[in-house]
Design an enzyme around this catalytic site. Structure first.
Site, PDB file in Angstrom:
ATOM      1  CB  ILE A 641       5.306   7.984  -6.735  1.00 21.96           C
ATOM      2  CG1 ILE A 641       6.425   7.908  -5.684  1.00 21.96           C
ATOM      3  CG2 ILE A 641       3.936   7.941  -6.075  1.00 21.96           C
ATOM      4  CD1 ILE A 641       6.536   6.578  -4.948  1.00 21.96           C
ATOM      5  CG  ASN A 643      -2.632   6.770  -7.718  1.00 23.17           C
ATOM      6  OD1 ASN A 643      -2.648   7.527  -6.742  1.00 23.17           O
ATOM      7  ND2 ASN A 643      -3.713   6.484  -8.418  1.00 23.17           N
ATOM      8  CB  VAL A 715       5.015   1.390  -2.258  1.00 22.63           C
ATOM      9  CG1 VAL A 715       5.932   2.260  -3.101  1.00 22.63           C
ATOM     10  CG2 VAL A 715       3.751   1.033  -3.038  1.00 22.63           C
ATOM     11  N   GLY A 716       4.534  -1.878  -1.124  1.00 25.31           N
ATOM     12  CA  GLY A 716       3.497  -2.578  -0.361  1.00 25.31           C
ATOM     13  C   GLY A 716       3.890  -2.941   1.053  1.00 25.31           C
ATOM     14  CD  GLU A 717       5.614  -7.497   1.298  1.00 23.09           C
ATOM     15  OE1 GLU A 717       5.594  -8.498   2.008  1.00 23.09           O
ATOM     16  OE2 GLU A 717       6.071  -7.497   0.140  1.00 23.09           O
TER      17      GLU A 717
HETATM   18 MO1  MOS Z   1       3.505 -10.427   0.600  1.00 19.42          MO
HETATM   19  S1  MOS Z   1       3.997 -11.312   2.379  1.00 19.42           S
HETATM   20  O1  MOS Z   1       4.827 -10.811  -0.322  1.00 19.42           O
HETATM   21  O2  MOS Z   1       1.976 -10.874   0.110  1.00 19.42           O
END
Ligand code: MOS
Length: 752
Positions: A641, A643, A715-717
């Site tokens: 991690i 941040n 970690v974005g999706e």
């Molecule tokens: Mo994402 S849908 O890979 O910007």
């Protein structure tokens, strides 16, 4: 919060690490004070305004445009139509890789989808351009619109997502189903959804001969640069794209879109800088969306609740002229152990703008269906949904048989369930009410997203005064990338953050690849790490080979870089500052390069995924069917991690997308015209604060020594995955009614 440190980072990074600190966003003040300059905030001298005219039909030809009326409008400078649009060096329908849109660029009069650009009006004010575009009043030769998943004969797409196989299987699903003592089969529908980032797609384009300056939000500047170079037949080096801030992207800014190119063409046509900003409704067509899906789930289990077969089939749609297919069934590859698994896809072609990656493409709709189906199967087996998931826990990736590079999903289940209070859940539905008499339900879902890497590059420079510069053409969509990369850069150079300049957001910097697939931090982080290590190695060479240095003879591996000094590893009191080393060597600066990319050997040996468990509480009005999510607890494991504050914020965002998926988002398409009927933020619903009263994200510790040098997964999706299913399952638990059509609205709940 456990202290989380980079896994495989060299020892010189381990003390005083910037990685792991919960820093606030570096650009936070700029954004809250309005000082951050987004694409449309740029006004180069002489700039004029462009407005799009878009098609109101889904299919056919434009037969007439009232160009004279538009031209006669005060302030209008030029009207760009197929009659006078600049010719392009490359067929905009030519496609050489999955990461490009086929584009409608006024090269002919054909209409392939609703809201397709059919003309551009340039004027000396936005108002004049907008009025000019309205005056064009297009006339059409229209053909019947093909809409919906039943519109046409379906076919098996050659590939789904960014080139994944459309069908995959292991074991004998038919035999597994035949042998099962419990079986389920159900069909789940998910609607078309649109990205709806706060900032619409915008471009400010200025030509100077064959040199082009562009301000535009981008999740992939180098790809956009290459696409523009091809279309206009100019050198990529002459194209300068600035994209320091994005007001969200969600995938829609991953590929260069037609309207952005039209802005560049308009600037060439009028010989002045042009600004073109999409209106909200114009984003429901030419800049991508998530296609609808209809998913059939079949499962069999033995008397103990162990799966004997899992079949996941997804039907989806693409445009008539391009080929992005939502990889919805792929979600079933990784999550549950079963001796037989089949995933497959089919598609129809409809008169729509081409769909695209959007907020966990594949996994978001796929896990909504799969996690609903798992809940239904647990019920059929008479088991608690968490116990059923643990019974079918995958110790290796089921489809490939590979071990996981790391997998702390069990800990996610444990920590999430404990925090939520899952153990007190009655198994039967309609058992809980609150003090106001509302039905209360608890549901859960498993989250998963692949740990991907693209390819990206970075450059690091250490200057004689002991300060550093790290440069990479990376993108901050609002996720905090600028901050996270600066932290990685500080550790890579062994500097305090305030001694470091970090530069990103421009195509003049090293190509950082695409900010998508939740892969940007890993990809660019490893590139930065490598660039810093390259600099430190060169610096150590200078010191350890110089008799005047206290580090002489220590050897390259015998030094540690920390807070602007190299220390002897065997005697840390003996050290020398970067500035002293460089000054004595007579060097102004040392430069290093780094590249981030997946390691093919690790990829072939291991399955790499982030995991999580999401627990949801909903309250449902027993008379009116109104649904509110009252509590969400997610526990996620995604390696190092960088941040924790920003990662938690990413998880919150993802889980709110899940609320949106479960209860709100729905592009309504008129079956007669093919047009999206709610192309605005009043009628295309997304959650507001009042829709998400309590949300928690637990950061589960996980160390991954295979995924990359820093142990970082994305970690974005992942937050959206599992969440929509958890909410659907909670709605069932509250009411005893299973709604298999997303979003779950009160009418569907009452009708079911
Ligand atoms: Mo994402 S849908 O890979 O910007």
């Amino acid at each position: 919060m456990p202290e989380i440190m980079p896994t495989q980072a060299p020892a010189h990074l381990r003390m005083g690490s910037s990685i792991g600190q919960p820093l606030t966003r570096r650009e936070g003040v700029l954004k809250t004070t309005g000082a951050a300059r987004f694409a449309a905030d740029n006004h180069p001298p002489g700039m004029v305004y462009a407005a799009l005219a878009v098609s109101s039909i889904a299919r056919g030809r434009v037969t007439a445009l009232d160009v004279a009326a538009a031209r006669a409008h005060p302030g209008v400078i030029e009207v760009m139509t197929p009659a006078n649009a600049p010719k392009l060096a490359l067929d905009p329908d030519a496609k050489t890789n999955p990461f490009m849109f086929r584009l409608d660029l006024l090269q002919n009069d054909r209409v392939r989808y609703p809201n397709q650009p059919v003309a551009v009006v340039v004027a000396d004010s936005l108002e004049a351009a907008t009025e000019g575009a309205a005056l064009l009043a297009p006339r059409y030769e229209a053909e019947p619109a093909r809409t919906g998943l039943d519109s046409d004969e379906s076919f098996a797409p050659p590939a789904v997502g960014a080139g994944s196989p459309a069908e995959e299987s292991h074991g004998d699903v038919a035999a597994g189903l035949a042998a099962a003592s419990v079986r389920m089969e159900a069909v789940y529908d998910t609607p078309a959804q649109y990205h709806n980032a706060m900032e619409p797609h915008a471009i400010v384009a200025a030509w100077d001969g064959d040199t082009l300056s562009i301000d535009t939000p981008s999740q992939g500047m180098a790809m956009a640069q290459a696409r523009i170079a091809g279309l206009f037949g100019i050198a990529p080096e002459g194209i300068h794209i600035r994209s320091p801030f994005l007001g969200g992207g969600f995938g829609s800014k991953g590929l260069l879109s037609g309207p952005q190119v039209l802005g560049i063409m308009a600037a060439r046509l009028v010989g002045r800088p042009v600004k073109l900003v999409l209106r909200r409704e114009q984003m429901f067509g030419p800049v991508g969306h998530r296609a609808p899906t209809r998913q059939t789930l079949r499962m069999g289990a033995d008397g103990e609740g162990a799966l004997t077969a899992l079949s996941h089939h997804a039907k989806t749609a693409s445009s008539t002229f391009d080929d992005f297919f939502e990889p919805a069934a792929s979600a079933s590859h990784t999550l549950y152990a079963s001796p037989a698994i089949t995933t497959s896809h089919e598609a129809v072609r409809i008169d729509t703008g081409t769909p695209l990656f959007m907020r966990a493409p594949g996994e978001a709709p796929g896990s909504a269906a799969l996690e609903s189906a798992i809940d239904e199967m647990a019920l059929a087996c008479g088991m608690d949904p968490l116990a059923f998931r643990l019974k079918n826990y995958a110790e290796v990736e089921p489809l490939s048989g590979k071990p996981f590079s790391s997998k702390a999903l069990r800990q996610c289940y444990e920590q999430g369930a404990a925090r939520f209070g899952w153990a007190a859940r009655p198994q039967a539905p309609r058992q809980m009410r609150d003090e106001a008499g509302l039905l209360v339900g608890w549901g859960m879902g498993t989250a998963t997203f692949p740990a991907l890497m693209f390819q990206g590059h970075a450059r690091a420079v250490l200057r004689q005064d002991g300060t550093g510069v790290v440069e990479t053409g990376a993108h901050d969509m609002g996720q905090g990338a600028w901050t996270a990369f600066a932290q990685i850069a500080a550790d890579a150079l062994g500097l305090e953050l305030d001694r470091l300049e970090f530069r990103a957001g421009s195509s003049d910097l090293p190509d950082a690849g695409i900010a998508g697939g939740s892969a940007h931090t890993a990809t660019v982080g490893v590139a930065i790490h490598g660039a810093g290590a390259d600099v430190i190695a060169k610096l150590a060479d200078l010191a350890t080979t110089d008799r005047r240095s206290p580090l002489f003879g220590a050897g390259n591996a015998g030094v540690i870089a920390r807070s602007g000094r190299l220390h002897r590893r065997d005697d840390e009191a003996r050290s020398e500052s970067y500035a002293d080393i460089l000054t004595r060597a007579g060097r102004d600066a040392i430069e290093g390069q780094g590249t981030g990319a997946a390691d093919p050997a690790a990829l072939s040996a291991y399955a790499m995924h982030a995991h999580g468990a999401v627990f949801a509480e909903v309250k449902v009005d027993p008379d009116f069917g109104q649904i509110r999510v009252t509590r969400l607890v997610g526990a996620f494991a995604a390696g190092t991690i960088v941040n924790p504050r920003l990662v938690r914020s990413q998880y919150y965002g993802g889980m709110i997308w899940g609320v949106s998926f479960a209860l709100h988002e729905h592009a309504v398409v008129d079956r007669r015209s093919g047009r999206p009927m709610n192309p605005n933020l009043a009628e295309y619903h997304v959650p507001v604060n009042a829709d998400v009263p309590s949300i928690e994200a637990i950061l589960v510790e996980e160390r991954d020594v295979h995924v990359n040098a820093l142990g970082i997964k994305g970690v974005g999706e992942i937050g959206v995955t599992g969440t929509a299913g958890a909410i659907a399952n909670a709605v069932w638990h509250a009411t005893g009614t299973r709604v298999r059509s997303f979003p779950i609205t009160l009418d569907r709940l009452l009708e079911a």
